[in-house]
Design a protein around this motif. Structure first.
Motif, PDB file in Angstrom:
ATOM      1  N   UNK A  12     -19.652  13.088   6.996  1.00 43.67           N
ATOM      2  CA  UNK A  12     -18.895  13.242   8.250  1.00 43.67           C
ATOM      3  C   UNK A  12     -19.652  14.120   9.234  1.00 43.67           C
ATOM      4  N   UNK A  13     -20.191  15.218   8.746  1.00 47.97           N
ATOM      5  CA  UNK A  13     -20.954  16.123   9.615  1.00 47.97           C
ATOM      6  C   UNK A  13     -22.210  15.417  10.129  1.00 47.97           C
ATOM      7  N   UNK A  14     -22.916  14.734   9.252  1.00 51.88           N
ATOM      8  CA  UNK A  14     -24.151  14.050   9.642  1.00 51.88           C
ATOM      9  C   UNK A  14     -23.903  12.945  10.663  1.00 51.88           C
ATOM     10  N   UNK A  15     -22.828  12.186  10.460  1.00 51.08           N
ATOM     11  CA  UNK A  15     -22.595  10.981  11.254  1.00 51.08           C
ATOM     12  C   UNK A  15     -21.556  11.154  12.355  1.00 51.08           C
ATOM     13  N   UNK A  16     -20.764  12.212  12.288  1.00 48.89           N
ATOM     14  CA  UNK A  16     -19.758  12.462  13.322  1.00 48.89           C
ATOM     15  C   UNK A  16     -18.572  11.526  13.283  1.00 48.89           C
ATOM     16  N   UNK A  17     -18.369  10.865  12.153  1.00 45.12           N
ATOM     17  CA  UNK A  17     -17.298   9.876  12.054  1.00 45.12           C
ATOM     18  C   UNK A  17     -16.893   9.679  10.603  1.00 45.12           C
ATOM     19  N   UNK A  18     -15.601   9.670  10.356  1.00 44.44           N
ATOM     20  CA  UNK A  18     -15.125   9.382   9.001  1.00 44.44           C
ATOM     21  C   UNK A  18     -15.360   7.920   8.644  1.00 44.44           C
ATOM     22  N   UNK A  19     -15.260   7.046   9.622  1.00 43.22           N
ATOM     23  CA  UNK A  19     -15.485   5.620   9.366  1.00 43.22           C
ATOM     24  C   UNK A  19     -16.935   5.362   8.970  1.00 43.22           C
ATOM     25  N   UNK A  42      -8.988  23.380  -0.767  1.00 37.83           N
ATOM     26  CA  UNK A  42      -9.683  24.212  -1.751  1.00 37.83           C
ATOM     27  C   UNK A  42     -10.348  25.427  -1.089  1.00 37.83           C
ATOM     28  N   UNK A  43     -10.864  25.227   0.114  1.00 36.01           N
ATOM     29  CA  UNK A  43     -11.531  26.317   0.838  1.00 36.01           C
ATOM     30  C   UNK A  43     -10.535  27.185   1.605  1.00 36.01           C
ATOM     31  N   UNK A  44      -9.364  26.647   1.858  1.00 32.83           N
ATOM     32  CA  UNK A  44      -8.345  27.391   2.592  1.00 32.83           C
ATOM     33  C   UNK A  44      -8.605  27.501   4.082  1.00 32.83           C
ATOM     34  N   UNK A  45      -9.395  26.565   4.611  1.00 31.46           N
ATOM     35  CA  UNK A  45      -9.738  26.604   6.037  1.00 31.46           C
ATOM     36  C   UNK A  45     -10.049  25.186   6.518  1.00 31.46           C
ATOM     37  N   UNK A  46      -9.803  24.933   7.791  1.00 30.92           N
ATOM     38  CA  UNK A  46     -10.122  23.636   8.386  1.00 30.92           C
ATOM     39  C   UNK A  46     -11.629  23.545   8.560  1.00 30.92           C
ATOM     40  N   UNK A  47     -12.218  22.461   8.082  1.00 26.61           N
ATOM     41  CA  UNK A  47     -13.673  22.288   8.133  1.00 26.61           C
ATOM     42  C   UNK A  47     -14.124  21.333   9.232  1.00 26.61           C
ATOM     43  N   UNK A  48     -13.245  20.408   9.606  1.00 25.62           N
ATOM     44  CA  UNK A  48     -13.579  19.430  10.646  1.00 25.62           C
ATOM     45  C   UNK A  48     -12.507  19.403  11.712  1.00 25.62           C
ATOM     46  N   UNK A  49     -12.940  19.282  12.955  1.00 21.03           N
ATOM     47  CA  UNK A  49     -12.017  19.006  14.052  1.00 21.03           C
ATOM     48  C   UNK A  49     -11.969  17.497  14.205  1.00 21.03           C
ATOM     49  N   UNK A  50     -10.795  16.949  14.050  1.00 16.94           N
ATOM     50  CA  UNK A  50     -10.619  15.510  14.187  1.00 16.94           C
ATOM     51  C   UNK A  50     -10.296  15.210  15.640  1.00 16.94           C
ATOM     52  N   UNK A  51     -11.110  14.370  16.241  1.00 17.85           N
ATOM     53  CA  UNK A  51     -10.944  14.007  17.643  1.00 17.85           C
ATOM     54  C   UNK A  51     -10.854  12.502  17.762  1.00 17.85           C
ATOM     55  N   UNK A  52     -10.453  12.056  18.906  1.00 17.31           N
ATOM     56  CA  UNK A  52     -10.309  10.623  19.130  1.00 17.31           C
ATOM     57  C   UNK A  52     -11.618   9.863  18.899  1.00 17.31           C
ATOM     58  N   UNK A  53     -12.726  10.436  19.312  1.00 12.61           N
ATOM     59  CA  UNK A  53     -14.009   9.745  19.189  1.00 12.61           C
ATOM     60  C   UNK A  53     -14.781  10.078  17.924  1.00 12.61           C
TER      61      UNK A  53
END
Length: 67
Positions: A12-19, A42-53
Motif C-alpha cells: 500500500x505504501x509503495x503503490x499508494x492504493x489498496x487495489x 496491533x500497533x495501536x495507531x492509524x498507519x494509513x490515511x484512506x483517501x478517495x484517490x
C-alpha cells in the motif's frame, strides 16, 4: 501480527492504493484492507490515511515503512 499483513501494508505504501497492493500480492482488495486494519490494531495507531484517490502513510506509517 502476521507477515502477510506487513506485506499488504508495504505494498500500500509503495503503490499508494489498496487495489494495486491487492494485485501485487495476488489477493482481493478486502484482504489487504483487513490486513492493514489488523496491523493498525496491533500497533495501536492509524498507519494509513484512506483517501478517495488512494492511501498514504501517516507519520507512524512512514516510521514503520522504513523498517
Amino acid at each position: 501480527m502476521e507477515l502477510r499483513d506487513l506485506e499488504a501494508f508495504v505494498a500500500c505504501v509503495d503503490l499508494g492504493s489498496m487495489t494495486r497492493a491487492a494485485g501485487r500480492n495476488h489477493v482481493v482488495q478486502s484482504s489487504v484492507s483487513q490486513g492493514v486494519s489488523r496491523l493498525e490494531r496491533a500497533c495501536g495507531v492509524r498507519l494509513l490515511e484512506r483517501q478517495r484517490g488512494g492511501v498514504r502513510p501517516t507519520e507512524a506509517g512512514e516510521a514503520l515503512a522504513v523498517h
